[in-house]
Design an enzyme around this catalytic site. Sequence first.
Site, PDB file in Angstrom:
ATOM      1  N   ASP A 268       0.854  -1.188   0.000  1.00  0.00           N
ATOM      2  CA  ASP A 268       0.000   0.000   0.000  1.00  0.00           C
ATOM      3  C   ASP A 268       0.900   1.253   0.000  1.00  0.00           C
ATOM      4  OD1 ASP A 268      -3.114   0.584   0.431  1.00  0.00           O
ATOM      5  OD2 ASP A 268      -2.018   2.049   1.609  1.00  0.00           O
ATOM      6  N   TYR A 416      -3.790  11.100   0.886  1.00  0.00           N
ATOM      7  CA  TYR A 416      -4.277  10.891  -0.485  1.00  0.00           C
ATOM      8  C   TYR A 416      -4.302  12.208  -1.249  1.00  0.00           C
ATOM      9  CZ  TYR A 416      -5.539   6.077   0.545  1.00  0.00           C
ATOM     10  OH  TYR A 416      -5.484   4.745   0.862  1.00  0.00           O
ATOM     11  N   HIS A 473      -4.631  -7.899   0.296  1.00  0.00           N
ATOM     12  CA  HIS A 473      -3.975  -6.607   0.413  1.00  0.00           C
ATOM     13  C   HIS A 473      -3.185  -6.439   1.711  1.00  0.00           C
ATOM     14  CE1 HIS A 473      -3.460  -2.365  -0.528  1.00  0.00           C
ATOM     15  NE2 HIS A 473      -3.860  -2.048   0.694  1.00  0.00           N
TER      16      HIS A 473
END
Length: 497
Positions: A268, A416, A473
């Site tokens: 990630d 983000y 993930h």
Amino acid sequence: MKEKQQKCRGHPRSTSRCLRDLCSYTSEGGWINPGEVVDIGVMWLEILLTSVLGFVIYWFVSRDKEETLPLEDGWWGPGSRPTGREDESIRPFKVETSDEEINDLHQRIDKARLTPPLEDSRFHYGFNSNYLKQIVSYWRNEFDWKKQVEILNRYPHFKTKIEGLDIHFIHVKPPQLPSGRTPKPLLMVHGWPGSFYEFYKIIPFLTDPKSHGLGDEHVFEVICPCIPGYGFSEASSKKGFNTVATARIFYKLMLRLGFQEFYVQGGDWGALICTNIAQLVPSHVKGLHLNMAFVLRSFYTLTLPLGRHFAGLFGYTQKDVELMYPFKEKVFYSLMRESGYMHIQATKPDTVGCALNDSPVGLAAYILEKFSTWTKSEFRDLEDGGLERKFSLDDLLTNIMLYWTTGSITSSQRFYKENLGQGYMAHKHERMKVYVPTGFAAFPCELLHAPENWVKFKYPKLISYSYMPRGGHFAAFEEPQLLAQDIRKFVGLLERQ
């Protein structure tokens, strides 16, 4: 013009053929000898070929140019940078809680308002509120946060100030070492919505492998920091704090701990931060191991629509085909389903952050939904999202509590905005390759599968690529032993070179 037409009529061919056969007329009204025209044509052909050859050479040279990111400096704390030298001391830290903190949590949980789910909606509309009621009941009545705090404190915690921010990390050394051996320093970096706690189960396989059924040829000491703005690491007070700034801070952390060379590992955001470290200071990174890769800028990604029918031509294996096709379902629809949060957080993170930071139940639903479908996309077909098939509620709620008790959900979402808010390929590092020895673990339930040729395009020194038998993930959290074994495999291959 009449003279031109008459002369061309005198030619044994038509006017158009005459012109093609080098019967040319200058703008000054004079004729050019056909031989001169041939010389001019050859000259322009030579110029064209030279230009093409130059472009090809430039493309190959620039493609393989080992660039590095500039190692700059920054100040991310509040206000202006102090004139004095920054305190570089490393301070012990301990996770703590209080009855007031727990009572406040319980009061907020008791006031939660949930909307009943649609019939047979399962996890297709997001987190199913029927199952959320069960989680909330466990959280309120059975989950023991004080006990989990003790578990968190099993590993040594520290803080140190870097570029104006208090950086939290755990540093776990091997309990025992074979005679004459030194441990290999390994920096492990988490992502969103995870935390340093993701690594608690993999650490014993790395620091004490012999006691956990693995050989002792590779023994690590592990450093797991919190990304600034996550958990116990202080959030930036200024705009622009992205993965490159984080990478620089973590590099400084490793130097401060006395490591001139070290391994890095991440998934990630951690994968991108570790990649950036390798782009900033490749001579200090002995090896880079990833379980996720950001490789969208590649020729190979353009082959996706045709890859199923021409797999061999594009270098795809049968396993790649299984993981990526049918394309519409496993790539296009999957990314559309799972990327809504990203658009929100890359544009207006503070708005949703207000709600999540005020409601523990909302925060749990928002985060735990990712631990469902990002672990296995088919879990959306289940009433409980398959959460407890891979994780315990205690582990999941501990991760939630690290966001709740620190009030860090909004600052974590801003990451983000800082990294994606400027547009596609806006940052230099996105266009750069990585010339550090690299290992990659391809877990089959990752959001987007990255075939070996994709990874190798970005990481030309890829020396280990593994199709993992299971997992998604949150690899270190879900399959700690598998990930540890692949890290060890990569380091073994690297050291034998």
